[in-house]
Design an enzyme around this catalytic site. Structure first.
Site, PDB file in Angstrom:
ATOM      1  N   ASN A 194      29.996  37.292  37.571  1.00 35.92           N
ATOM      2  CA  ASN A 194      30.676  38.113  37.868  1.00 35.92           C
ATOM      3  C   ASN A 194      30.913  37.601  39.387  1.00 35.92           C
ATOM      4  O   ASN A 194      30.183  36.946  40.102  1.00 35.92           O
ATOM      5  CB  ASN A 194      29.771  39.897  38.398  1.00 35.92           C
ATOM      6  CG  ASN A 194      30.424  40.352  39.274  1.00 35.92           C
ATOM      7  OD1 ASN A 194      31.257  41.267  39.094  1.00 35.92           O
ATOM      8  ND2 ASN A 194      29.970  40.822  40.456  1.00 35.92           N
ATOM      9  N   GLU A 195      32.090  38.367  39.902  1.00 40.81           N
ATOM     10  CA  GLU A 195      33.088  37.544  41.488  1.00 40.81           C
ATOM     11  C   GLU A 195      31.894  35.810  41.295  1.00 40.81           C
ATOM     12  O   GLU A 195      31.503  35.600  42.413  1.00 40.81           O
ATOM     13  CB  GLU A 195      32.414  38.370  42.744  1.00 40.81           C
ATOM     14  CG  GLU A 195      32.995  39.642  42.378  1.00 40.81           C
ATOM     15  CD  GLU A 195      32.577  40.925  43.405  1.00 40.81           C
ATOM     16  OE1 GLU A 195      31.610  40.476  44.035  1.00 40.81           O
ATOM     17  OE2 GLU A 195      33.071  41.872  43.089  1.00 40.81           O
ATOM     18  N   GLU A 212      36.450  46.635  38.828  1.00 43.17           N
ATOM     19  CA  GLU A 212      35.757  46.640  40.116  1.00 43.17           C
ATOM     20  C   GLU A 212      37.188  47.333  40.754  1.00 43.17           C
ATOM     21  O   GLU A 212      38.064  46.455  40.998  1.00 43.17           O
ATOM     22  CB  GLU A 212      34.800  46.093  40.780  1.00 43.17           C
ATOM     23  CG  GLU A 212      33.560  45.664  40.030  1.00 43.17           C
ATOM     24  CD  GLU A 212      32.881  44.848  40.765  1.00 43.17           C
ATOM     25  OE1 GLU A 212      33.240  45.357  42.191  1.00 43.17           O
ATOM     26  OE2 GLU A 212      32.005  44.146  40.451  1.00 43.17           O
TER      27      GLU A 212
END
Length: 509
Positions: A175-176, A307
């Site tokens: 993630n990210e 997101e």
């Protein structure tokens, strides 16, 4: 005085299918989303099943929630799944360094999450740890979850009380990675995504849709680098299968990162700025999709907006790391704008996950920690009003005539947003009037199929700051809309200022 716009909809020319998964949700170990939101523990006075709060489950089931992303977010790249399985009393504690610097006891782990998905009727989207984890750790988690024979991880799962494997259709490869997931550059992460993706295997009948950690906002170079890891420019062959989707993260706020704006106290100008920032999602999806088209012209790789939503300053008196904010009619309209864009790009946007489901950022549900009361937010009602779009075929909406705009940040903001879809002998039209001051009338020019019956629902309030509380839980809630009537072209619909209307159509065979 109300002004009129015409919306042309060809009911007999359906487009691509709007995946129900664009109405997905996100539950991170953050603030009171898991602990105090979904999870209250088996000893709680709040009705629960195995520690999972049942009124939250019931409310979300009414949304036909299609999927749930867990455990993060930034938390995912600090999470080691073996710490969250086995007897709860034996699980080690951990520090949630990203969100509040609190100590967690790992009482909510893999088995609890999978039980939650079962109760919700949602498909699990599990996010693996690339930032601080290993290839082996991720590979073994997939085996633990989905393998059915006597392999080492399947045997361990059985020792922990789950005999049959679960279905896990979605798995995130970190993630990210450009930020909290490791502060990597694009090429380094692209290489890791290929490596980790190789070991996220299909076991038995379980087919995993692997999602790479994609771009932040307008980092188009990141998207191109990931697409180059799958294919080459101008190639006609099917992209490599290291991953099938890549994510995009974009949040709406009006101020700088250090002072994003207040959730309930905002000016008219800040409202319009919010709508302008929300509408930017079209520019971003269009831009990332255009790059993906160069390497994947058949559109086999999905854009996953896992997101999105509003991010305001936390409510006064709450832990800054818990990201608890109220949710007004303004937030609901941010959601409608996003969904219209997701519908328009249905052939590329395969999933989206609002951040987040309970008690964090643009939540569906707020729970009061003292009274235990549950509040449904205005955004919750948008999701409920839009269930008719799930897995329906997109119908393009062509706006013509007097198109309302307002200059914001030096360019025009469209004050009318719309989308439509059809399924069988029904259709659903979504209409948003973003004008905070004036009503609007929309003529639905309905072509190609006869309409045998119609009805409409309205989500609105007298004030754009209106929000729901335990004391006033229905300040913003959908009602039957009487401002709809037949017209020579089809139907005529009144849209009050700052409102959202859905029109349900029954179509003649």
């Amino acid at each position: 005085m109300s002004t009129t716009t015409t919306a042309v909809i060809n009911l007999d020319v359906p487009g691509p299918t709007i995946s129900r998964h664009v109405y997905g949700h996100f539950a991170e170990h953050l603030g009171r989303c898991i602990y105090g939101g979904f999870w209250v523990g088996e000893d709680s006075d709040i009705p629960n099943e195995g520690g999972i709060r049942l009124d939250v489950v019931e409310a979300l089931r009414a949304l036909s929630i299609p999927n749930l992303r867990w455990p993060g977010g930034c938390f995912a790249d600090d999470y080691h799944w073996r710490d969250g399985v086995g007897p709860r009393e034996d699980r080690p504690r951990m520090v949630n360094s990203h969100w509040g610097d609190v100590v967690e006891d790992n009482s909510f782990g893999t088995h609890e999450f999978m039980k939650l998905c079962e109760l919700l009727g949602a498909e699990p989207y599990v996010n693996g740890n690339v930032g601080s984890g290993t290839v082996r750790e991720m590979s073994e988690w997939v085996e633990y979850l989905t393998r059915g024979d006597d392999s080492p991880m399947a045997s361990l799962r059985r020792e922990h009380g789950q005999d049959e494997p679960w279905k896990v259709p979605f798995f995130g490869i970190g993630n990210e990675a450009w930020g909290c997931g490791g502060n990597m550059d694009a090429q380094h992460y692209a290489s890791l995504a290929r490596q980790y993706g190789t070991y996220v295997r299909n076991h038995g009948e379980n087919q995993v849709y692997k999602i790479a950690a994609g771009a932040n906002v307008d980092d188009y170079t990141w998207t191109e680098t990931l697409m180059k890891a799958l294919s080459c420019l101008g190639c006609s062959r099917t992209p490599n299968n290291f991953f099938q989707g890549l994510s995009l993260h974009y949040y709406t706020h009006t101020g700088p990162w250090e002072d994003k704006g207040d959730a309930t106290s905002f000016t008219r100008e800040e409202y319009y700025l919010t709508m302008k920032r929300a509408a930017r999602i079209e520019e971003l999806v269009r831009g990332h999709a255009a790059i993906m088209d160069c390497y994947d012209p058949e559109r086999t790789v999905g854009l996953i907006v896992d997101e999105w939503g509003t991010w305001w300053n936390v409510e006064e008196g709450t832990n800054p790391g818990f990201l608890y904010q109220q949710n007004t009619l303004r937030d609901a309209l941010v959601a409608t704008v996003h969904f219209d864009v997701f519908h328009a790009f249905a052939d590329r946007v395969a999933m989206a996950n609002i951040a987040q489901t309970v008690n964090v950022l643009q939540a569906m549900i707020l729970t009061d920690p003292d009274s235990g009361a549950l509040v449904l937010t205005p955004t919750y009602h948008v999701f409920e009003m839009n269930t008719g779009h799930h897995d329906a075929q997109q119908l393009p909406v062509h706006l013509k005539g007097d198109l309302p705009t307002r200059e914001v940040e030096g360019s025009a903001l469209n004050l009318l947003s719309a989308s439509a879809s059809t399924k069988g002998d029904t259709a659903l039209v979504s209409l948003s009037n973003l004008d905070a001051e004036g009503p609007r009338t929309v003529v639905l020019d309905l072509r190609g199929r006869a309409v045998s019956a119609f009805s409409a629902r309205l989500l609105g309030a007298s004030d754009i700051q209106a929000h729901n509380t335990p004391e006033v839980p229905d300040a913003v809630a959908p009602v039957l809309h009487t401002g709809i009537r037949t017209h020579a072209l089809g139907l005529e619909v009144d849209l009050p200022a700052h409102s959202y209307v859905t029109v349900s159509l029954e179509l003649a065979p």
